[in-house]
Design an enzyme around this catalytic site. Structure first.
Site, short mmCIF file in Angstrom:
data_model
loop_
_atom_site.label_atom_id
_atom_site.label_comp_id
_atom_site.label_asym_id
_atom_site.label_seq_id
_atom_site.Cartn_x
_atom_site.Cartn_y
_atom_site.Cartn_z
N GLY A 229 75.32 -10.06 -15.57
CA GLY A 229 76.26 -9.51 -14.61
C GLY A 229 77.25 -10.57 -14.18
N SER B 288 79.56 -8.95 -2.40
CA SER B 288 78.58 -9.14 -3.48
C SER B 288 79.25 -9.74 -4.71
CB SER B 288 77.90 -7.83 -3.84
OG SER B 288 78.83 -6.87 -4.29
N LEU B 289 80.39 -9.17 -5.14
CA LEU B 289 81.09 -9.73 -6.29
C LEU B 289 81.56 -11.15 -5.98
CD1 LEU B 289 83.28 -6.67 -7.44
CD2 LEU B 289 80.97 -7.30 -8.14
N ARG C 297 77.92 -1.49 7.12
CA ARG C 297 77.16 -0.45 6.43
C ARG C 297 75.89 -0.04 7.18
NH1 ARG C 297 77.78 -2.80 0.24
NH2 ARG C 297 79.97 -2.21 0.00
N GLU D 262 72.58 -11.69 -6.48
CA GLU D 262 71.71 -10.85 -5.67
C GLU D 262 70.23 -11.23 -5.82
OE1 GLU D 262 70.99 -6.07 -4.69
OE2 GLU D 262 72.28 -6.66 -6.35
N GLY E 183 70.24 -12.62 -17.38
CA GLY E 183 71.16 -11.71 -16.72
C GLY E 183 72.58 -11.97 -17.16
N HIS F 17 70.66 0.67 -1.61
CA HIS F 17 71.76 0.03 -2.32
C HIS F 17 71.47 -1.43 -2.65
CE1 HIS F 17 75.87 -0.56 -3.61
NE2 HIS F 17 76.14 -1.40 -2.64
#
Length: 639
Positions: A43, A441-442, A331, A426, A41, A402
């Site tokens: 990201g 998340s970031l 959310r 994640e 990964g 999401h």
């Protein structure tokens, strides 16, 4: 049988990480180059981990299925990244960020991991600023912040509506530096087909070169999964179409426990589905709720244009139901509130499956230029997709699949139940409980990669320096490659009539209808039967053109969908097992008189960690009890 050991350090919560770093085993700099680490990964978590480990001197191999590391899905994050800098002097602190995350996750996360994530958040912002990420700044030059859902302070740093892209470019630059130095070898267009376990330890992977179809073996002393979440199990989601769960699922079937799979976040502000031919949905950042007001008509079935409905005939339902937080509720709360209004007949648009997000008042108060400076690219994206100008009339939004809070179970060191296998970002379960607060998340992904994993992995590798480089010719690699090839051949041999995407679409609808925003016993049992029927049909009527020894995108998709069928069964069973409502997991049988989630802390204050014990056999449930020493567990209220 593997036992759960979270390895949480002793001592006060605020001192655990400091004491851990002071006592952890280290690897001599001269020995680091003898140790190989695979990172899958690229990201924010993968690129940051690979670059940080490379900078420390380890020999790193970094894999991604995209043609470039910079195409990782982190690029799509919009609204911001949290840190407790307290530049606004509004009362923020590490503890308040920790508390907001614990509360926002409905008290279903591990205290120690959440506090550590909050603790390193300021380092993340400092690091990205040093890398040149162009965060917004205020008039005096200080980094600017804005609010996000579920909090009452302004702690979210942002780069217009493209924060993920800018942070990924920062991580990509640090990764490229290590690639140029030779400490990181980059392998794009590779997909992990299996994990190789030798004597109980993760020692390598089997991958397929997606351009040529060639099967490759790669060995290492440790393997790190930074492969994101599984929100595309719903088919239509805000994730990139190619986002998948396959790497994590392969690790799960080799012995890594899967934790809380039913905790999947539904994002409240997505562009609604426009037609039946879509393969994904588009996110509209939660940051828009800072200035946009969500409303529906007071009159059921009112289909007048939004601008024709006078103020006194509008229901600002979030402000009405949750006055303390208004449009900035978390959310899960916002998503359920929108669904409730639409289900009751107050939805807008032709389908009735959307609500208004209106910027009229913000534009009148702040001016169009101010709104454009904060959200201009988001407004332009919305106008391109829908043909509606949000400066002139409200956006229409509706919840969509999401982020996944569930993932591979990891201990405090981010190691799974397979020694030497780590999961970060994640891909693991650890920091968000039953609901993730926006912009965390970031923060977690970069924190895991840059500042946490590089410290914890040495505790394992310190005992591996006498282990020579692992040969890829040993029987474990032979067997893993054979199993991977056999599965590819099995997929190719079905020779049916339907595409992998058609099965994925049908699976997604089953999951959305019965295991989406709300769940109940009857619907979950029905879903389980429907998934098993569809899975059987898949293995009897799948069609994949071409061969496996070439570029074959249909084969890629088929493998991922096959894994989703298996994950869907576990997800549904996890939802059936958790007889309570908490965060994004809303069981209709367990709600308050006001329609809010009703937890059962006596019976379900635990992490559900599921063990795979063989094909066709039911998973075994292991429970990690959640102990709260620093926070009072109480009803989560945003009113």
């Amino acid at each position: 049988m593997t036992e759960l050991n979270s390895k949480i350090p002793a001592g006060p919560l605020s001192q655990k990480w400091t004491k851990y770093k002071a006592s952890v085993k280290l690897v001599n700099p001269a020995n680091k180059k003898k140790l190989d680490i695979i990172v899958i990964g690229t990201g924010l978590s993968g690129a940051s981990a690979a670059s940080a480990l490379g900078e420390l001197g380890y020999s790193v191999k970094n894999f991604c299925y995209q043609d470039s590391p910079r195409r990782a899905h982190s690029v799509a994050a919009q609204g911001g990244i949290n840190a407790s800098k307290n530049y606004q002097n509004d009362g923020d602190s590490t503890y308040r960020l920790f508390y907001d995350m614990i509360k926002g996750g409905d008290y279903r996360a591990r205290e120690a991991n959440v506090y550590r994530a909050a603790e390193v958040s300021n380092q993340v912002i400092d690091h990205y600023t040093a890398l040149g990420v162009p965060f917004a700044r205020d008039y005096g030059g200080t980094l600017d912040t804005r609010s996000f859902g579920g909090v009452q302070v302004s702690r979210t740093f942002y780069a217009k509506g493209q924060t993920g892209q800018q942070c990924l470019l920062g991580s990509y630059s640090s990764l490229n530096r290590q690639i140029r130095k030779g400490s990181v070898l980059m392998y794009p267009r590779r997909e992990m087909l299996d994990l190789v376990v030798v004597d109980g330890r993760a020692r390598g992977i089997i991958v397929r070169n997606l351009l040529t179809g060639e099967i490759e073996r790669h060995s290492a002393h440790a393997v790190v999964l930074a492969t994101g979440g599984y929100g595309t199990i719903y088919y239509l989601s805000t994730l990139a179409v190619n986002s998948n769960a396959s790497a994590a699922w392969k690790a799960h079937k080799k012995g890594a426990f899967f934790a809380n799979p039913s905790f999947i976040q539904i994002h409240p502000t997505s562009v609604p589905q426009l037609n039946e031919f879509q393969s994904k949905l588009t996110l509209m950042s939660e940051s828009l709720r800072n200035d946009g007001r969500m409303w529906v008509p007071l009159k059921k079935g009112d289909k007048r244009p939004a601008n024709s409905i006078p103020e006194e005939e509008r229901d600002y339902f979030l402000e009405r139901r949750y006055p303390a937080y208004g449009n900035l509720v978390p959310r899960d709360v916002g998503s359920r509130a929108s669904k409730e209004r639409c289900d009751a007949g107050y939805g807008v648009g032709d389908s009735g499956l959307s609500v208004n997000l209106d910027f009229r008042d913000a534009i009148m108060k702040q001016g169009k230029k101010s709104i454009e400076n904060k959200y201009g690219n988001l407004f332009e994206m919305y106008r391109t997709i829908t043909g509606i100008d949000p400066y002139e009339e409200p956006m229409r939004i509706y919840p969509a699949g999401h982020y996944t809070m569930g993932g591979l179970w990891v201990d405090y060191e981010l190691m799974t139940t397979i020694p030497g296998l780590y999961a970060i970002g994640e891909a693991n379960f650890s920091d968000h409980g039953a609901n993730r607060l926006g912009a965390s998340s970031l923060m977690q992904a970069a924190g895991d990669g840059y500042f946490i994993l590089p410290n914890t992995i040495s505790n394992y590798l310190a005992d591996q320096i006498r282990v020579p480089r692992i040969s890829i010719g040993i029987p474990e690699f032979e067997e893993a490659e054979k199993n991977a090839v056999d599965r590819l051949e099995k997929l190719m041999s079905v020779k049916g009539t339907q595409t992998a995407s058609s099965f994925h679409k049908r699976l997604g609808k089953i999951m959305w209808d019965h295991c989406g925003m709300s769940r109940n016993e009857e619907g979950l049992q029905k879903a389980l039967g429907l998934v098993m029927e569809l899975k059987n049909e898949f293995w009897h009527d799948l069609n994949i053109p071409g061969t496996r020894n070439e570029y074959n995108y249909e084969l890629e998709k088929a493998g991922r969908v096959a894994d989703y069928f298996e994950l869907a069964e576990l997800l549904i069973n996890d939802a059936l097992n958790r007889k309570e409502s908490c965060g994004a997991h809303f069981r209709e049988e367990y709600q308050t008189a006001e329609g809010e989630a009703r937890r059962n802390d006596r019976d379900f204050a635990y992490v559900a960690a599921w063990e795979h014990v063989g094909e066709g056999k039911p998973h075994i449930l292991h429970k990690e009890e959640l102990k709260f020493e620093e926070v009072e567990v109480k009803e989560r209220s945003y009113k």
